[in-house]
Design an enzyme around this catalytic site. Structure first.
Site, PDB file in Angstrom:
ATOM      1  N   GLY A 118       0.811  -1.220   0.000  1.00  0.00           N
ATOM      2  CA  GLY A 118       0.000   0.000   0.000  1.00  0.00           C
ATOM      3  C   GLY A 118       0.840   1.264   0.000  1.00  0.00           C
ATOM      4  O   GLY A 118       0.354   2.343   0.333  1.00  0.00           O
ATOM      5  N   ASP A 168       4.276  -1.250 -13.757  1.00  0.00           N
ATOM      6  CA  ASP A 168       4.823  -1.901 -12.567  1.00  0.00           C
ATOM      7  C   ASP A 168       5.353  -3.296 -12.894  1.00  0.00           C
ATOM      8  O   ASP A 168       6.455  -3.672 -12.482  1.00  0.00           O
ATOM      9  CB  ASP A 168       3.746  -2.013 -11.477  1.00  0.00           C
ATOM     10  CG  ASP A 168       3.114  -0.669 -11.162  1.00  0.00           C
ATOM     11  OD1 ASP A 168       3.680   0.355 -11.592  1.00  0.00           O
ATOM     12  OD2 ASP A 168       2.069  -0.657 -10.494  1.00  0.00           O
TER      13      ASP A 168
HETATM   14  C1  GLA Z   1      -0.232   2.192 -10.480  1.00  0.00           C
HETATM   15  C2  GLA Z   1      -0.474   1.300 -11.705  1.00  0.00           C
HETATM   16  C3  GLA Z   1       0.451   1.672 -12.856  1.00  0.00           C
HETATM   17  C4  GLA Z   1       0.440   3.166 -13.146  1.00  0.00           C
HETATM   18  C5  GLA Z   1       0.569   3.972 -11.848  1.00  0.00           C
HETATM   19  C6  GLA Z   1       0.371   5.437 -12.083  1.00  0.00           C
HETATM   20  O1  GLA Z   1       1.028   1.931  -9.956  1.00  0.00           O
HETATM   21  O2  GLA Z   1      -0.318  -0.051 -11.378  1.00  0.00           O
HETATM   22  O3  GLA Z   1       0.127   0.915 -14.009  1.00  0.00           O
HETATM   23  O4  GLA Z   1      -0.706   3.511 -13.869  1.00  0.00           O
HETATM   24  O5  GLA Z   1      -0.336   3.549 -10.846  1.00  0.00           O
HETATM   25  O6  GLA Z   1       1.372   5.937 -12.897  1.00  0.00           O
END
Ligand code: GLA
Length: 382
Positions: A118, A168
């Site tokens: 988180g 990510d």
């Molecule tokens: C989260 C999502 C990513 C991206 C970010 C904002 O981490 O998993 O794919 O969109 O937010 O940049």
């Protein structure tokens, strides 16, 4: 931690596992651009999800979550989203591979990690990418890292209910020591930029606010961007994402937008331009410019995209008065989690002191402050 996970695996399942790990990530710049087919600039860090896994010769997937001390077992022919929240990140990955026609025989798995949850550091992506990478190696599935990133992203969509972009999972699988990765999310090609850390450090400050609102607001932002695409599409039918729209297009058709949607879309256009400018600044070793772009990114996320919160804003404001902080911004989805700060090495102690004296988490505690080392993506350990 991996030794403890391997020991626990042997204790519970009585055979010797293979070991893998996949990292969390930071994002230097390029926020909420990935699902708009734009540019991002993440890097993998030295915080990981660890896995001990081995086929078990039964029709069962048996999981043990080291951090929660909880078990989850399911028949391999009955993969469905579960009420056990943490299991969904794992089941979602298997479900994707199975629906892609792969055979995933039963296996045992103990997993755990040190990516804070988180905090906007992608602990869930590390879990998804780690299991995807482990299964790919263990069962010789033949996926590329980019395909594994896609599988992990779809697991998040379908089993965790967040329509995230690919940043990510991409970072967790492709990370490269001492490099940030400038990814073009439209063509899924990336350029690694060396990050010369001789004089600067990447320091995260955790607000202590968990981004619980994030998933519903996140999906809402995606829809608002899509609404913007539909407006422009009436004039320019070839447009399929915000990436195809220039800031000039937006200005030309501004009267047709409501203010909220226009703000969302113009933020995305500006942020994409900042990521390109940030790459050029790195090539020139120009940290001052890079840092200014980080601040501008924060102000856009706060004012136009509206995904910040008062705690994140407060942490960024504190740094505005500190000459030795070259750049700072909220990081990740928003509504809590961490700020990312680029701090001159000689002043790290002062930075920590100032933050601790001027910021307390909502529980009245000192915030968690994490110095990040940029490392490699998912790998097999034994
Ligand atoms: C989260 C999502 C990513 C991206 C970010 C904002 O981490 O998993 O794919 O969109 O937010 O940049």
């Amino acid at each position: 931690m991996i030794e403890r996970i391997i020991d626990l695996f042997m204790e519970r399942f009585g055979h010797k596992p293979l070991a893998f790990r996949a990292p969390g990530r930071v994002n230097l710049i390029g926020e909420h651009t990935d699902y708009n087919n734009g540019f991002v600039m993440p890097a993998a860090i030295n915080r990981y999800a660890y896995f001990a896994v081995k086929p078990n010769g039964q029709n069962l997937y048996r999981f043990h979550a080291f951090d929660f001390k909880k078990d989850y077992t399911t028949n391999i022919y009955q993969i469905n989203p579960s009420k056990t929240h943490w299991a969904n990140y794992l089941l979602g990955v298997i479900a994707q591979m199975v629906s892609d026609g792969k055979d995933i025989p039963g296996f045992d798995c103990v997993f755990g990690g040190d990516v804070p949850m988180g905090a906007g550091m992608s602990s869930s992506a590390a879990i998804e990418s780690g299991l995807a990478f482990a299964l790919n190696s263990m069962y010789n599935l033949g996926y590329t890292r980019m395909q594994l990133a896609h599988i992990s992203q779809m697991a998040e969509h379908q089993y965790a209910g967040v329509n995230c972009g690919i940043m990510d999972q991409f970072a967790s699988l492709h990370g490269k020591e001492n490099h940030v990765l400038q990814l073009d999310c439209r063509i899924l090609e990336y350029v690694p930029f060396e990050l010369d850390m001789a004089k600067h450090s990447i320091i995260l400050v955790n607000t202590g606010v968990k981004h619980s609102l994030a998933s519903s607001e996140y999906n809402k932002r995606r829809n608002e961007c899509q609404t913007g695409v539909e407006v422009i599409k009436q004039h320019l039918p070839v447009v399929s994402s915000l990436r195809d729209i220039t800031l000039n297009n937006l200005n030309e058709f501004k009267l047709e937008f409501n203010d909220v949607v226009w703000n969302r879309c113009s933020y995305v256009g500006e942020e994409n331009e900042r990521v390109i400018a940030a790459g050029n600044a790195l090539l020139n070793h120009d940290f001052a410019t890079f840092g200014k772009l980080m601040y501008q990114s924060h102000y856009g996320l706060r004012d136009k995209y509206q995904v910040s919160c008062s705690e994140l804003d407060q942490l960024v404001e504190i740094t505005e008065e500190l000459d030795y902080v070259v750049g700072a911004r909220m990081m990740g989805g928003g509504f809590g989690g961490c700020t990312i700060n680029l701090v001159k090495n000689d002043y790290i102690d002062s930075f920590v002191e100032v933050i601790n004296s001027r910021y307390k988490t909502p529980e009245g505690q000192s915030p968690q402050i994490i110095t990040c080392v940029i490392g490699n993506g998912a790998e097999q350990l034994t």
